[in-house]
Design a protein around this motif. Structure first.
Motif, PDB file in Angstrom:
ATOM      1  N   ILE A 149       0.848  -1.197   0.000  1.00  0.00           N
ATOM      2  CA  ILE A 149       0.000   0.000   0.000  1.00  0.00           C
ATOM      3  C   ILE A 149       0.877   1.239   0.000  1.00  0.00           C
ATOM      4  O   ILE A 149       1.869   1.311   0.731  1.00  0.00           O
ATOM      5  CB  ILE A 149      -0.916   0.022   1.244  1.00  0.00           C
ATOM      6  N   LEU A 150       0.502   2.214  -0.820  1.00  0.00           N
ATOM      7  CA  LEU A 150       1.132   3.521  -0.837  1.00  0.00           C
ATOM      8  C   LEU A 150       0.056   4.544  -0.518  1.00  0.00           C
ATOM      9  O   LEU A 150      -1.005   4.552  -1.136  1.00  0.00           O
ATOM     10  CB  LEU A 150       1.739   3.817  -2.214  1.00  0.00           C
ATOM     11  N   CYS A 151       0.303   5.376   0.475  1.00  0.00           N
ATOM     12  CA  CYS A 151      -0.651   6.405   0.882  1.00  0.00           C
ATOM     13  C   CYS A 151      -0.035   7.775   0.659  1.00  0.00           C
ATOM     14  O   CYS A 151       1.111   8.010   1.045  1.00  0.00           O
ATOM     15  CB  CYS A 151      -1.009   6.221   2.357  1.00  0.00           C
ATOM     16  N   ILE A 152      -0.797   8.656   0.023  1.00  0.00           N
ATOM     17  CA  ILE A 152      -0.346  10.023  -0.236  1.00  0.00           C
ATOM     18  C   ILE A 152      -1.376  10.972   0.355  1.00  0.00           C
ATOM     19  O   ILE A 152      -2.546  10.945  -0.025  1.00  0.00           O
ATOM     20  CB  ILE A 152      -0.165  10.252  -1.746  1.00  0.00           C
ATOM     21  N   SER A 153      -0.911  11.785   1.311  1.00  0.00           N
ATOM     22  CA  SER A 153      -1.810  12.683   2.031  1.00  0.00           C
ATOM     23  C   SER A 153      -0.979  13.705   2.810  1.00  0.00           C
ATOM     24  O   SER A 153       0.203  13.472   3.068  1.00  0.00           O
ATOM     25  CB  SER A 153      -2.673  11.881   2.996  1.00  0.00           C
ATOM     26  N   ALA A 154      -1.597  14.794   3.197  1.00  0.00           N
ATOM     27  CA  ALA A 154      -0.934  15.729   4.106  1.00  0.00           C
ATOM     28  C   ALA A 154      -0.768  15.083   5.476  1.00  0.00           C
ATOM     29  O   ALA A 154       0.101  15.464   6.251  1.00  0.00           O
ATOM     30  CB  ALA A 154      -1.733  17.020   4.208  1.00  0.00           C
ATOM     31  N   LYS A 155      -1.619  14.084   5.766  1.00  0.00           N
ATOM     32  CA  LYS A 155      -1.567  13.344   7.037  1.00  0.00           C
ATOM     33  C   LYS A 155      -1.455  11.851   6.734  1.00  0.00           C
ATOM     34  O   LYS A 155      -2.288  11.048   7.157  1.00  0.00           O
ATOM     35  CB  LYS A 155      -2.814  13.629   7.856  1.00  0.00           C
ATOM     36  N   ALA A 156      -0.433  11.454   5.983  1.00  0.00           N
ATOM     37  CA  ALA A 156      -0.300  10.071   5.515  1.00  0.00           C
ATOM     38  C   ALA A 156      -0.203   9.074   6.669  1.00  0.00           C
ATOM     39  O   ALA A 156      -0.794   7.995   6.603  1.00  0.00           O
ATOM     40  CB  ALA A 156       0.913   9.948   4.599  1.00  0.00           C
ATOM     41  N   THR A 157       0.489   9.430   7.717  1.00  0.00           N
ATOM     42  CA  THR A 157       0.626   8.514   8.863  1.00  0.00           C
ATOM     43  C   THR A 157      -0.746   8.251   9.505  1.00  0.00           C
ATOM     44  O   THR A 157      -1.071   7.109   9.825  1.00  0.00           O
ATOM     45  CB  THR A 157       1.596   9.095   9.898  1.00  0.00           C
ATOM     46  N   ALA A 158      -1.535   9.281   9.660  1.00  0.00           N
ATOM     47  CA  ALA A 158      -2.861   9.126  10.265  1.00  0.00           C
ATOM     48  C   ALA A 158      -3.753   8.253   9.382  1.00  0.00           C
ATOM     49  O   ALA A 158      -4.506   7.423   9.892  1.00  0.00           O
ATOM     50  CB  ALA A 158      -3.503  10.481  10.487  1.00  0.00           C
ATOM     51  N   VAL A 159      -3.682   8.433   8.066  1.00  0.00           N
ATOM     52  CA  VAL A 159      -4.489   7.614   7.152  1.00  0.00           C
ATOM     53  C   VAL A 159      -4.047   6.153   7.249  1.00  0.00           C
ATOM     54  O   VAL A 159      -4.876   5.243   7.309  1.00  0.00           O
ATOM     55  CB  VAL A 159      -4.376   8.132   5.701  1.00  0.00           C
TER      56      VAL A 159
END
Length: 129
Positions: free
Chosen positions: A115-125
């Motif tokens: 899984i790759l997560c891209i977000s301003a809050k990637a750790t929280a997602v």
């Protein structure tokens, strides 16, 4: 696909978004089995040897295991408010808001158990997953 990864990396760079990557350990074991599957217990089951058991979890090696895990993960991602992109069903997105009230999209890209997560809050997602 490789193109999806490249596009998401570009989006992250252009929008100053954080990225988190993860590999789901024992991924298939988290998903329920989609079909009835029985096994005969071997000698490693000691007193249970020779008994017939119903397999409740998707195990590596079962032909339906990847689909069972993908369905299980897709449902969980949908429950978090993400929806699949039309171009690539393994790219999920949802609208989000930064601390400065500017709007953007959060992205999750799945490839089997990676899984790759891209977000301003990637750790929280990622913690929600």
């Amino acid at each position: 696909s490789r193109d999806s990864v490249r596009i998401l990396l570009m989006i992250a760079a252009l929008n100053d978004l954080d990225m988190q990557a993860a590999d789901i350990q024992n991924a298939f074991l988290t998903a329920p089995n989609l079909e009835k599957c029985y096994m005969v217990a071997g000698p490693e089951f000691l007193d249970e040897e020779g008994k017939v058991f119903l397999v409740k979890r998707a195990l590596y090696g079962l032909t339906s295991a990847p689909q069972a895990f993908r369905s299980f993960l897709a449902q969980h991602i949908e429950d978090l408010g993400f929806f699949p992109s039309e171009a690539d069903p393994d790219v999920w997105m949802r609208p989000a808001m930064r601390a400065d009230q500017s709007e953007y999209y959060e992205y999750i890209l799945c490839y089997v158990d990676d899984i790759l997560c891209i977000s301003a809050k990637a750790t929280a997602v990622m913690e929600q997953l």
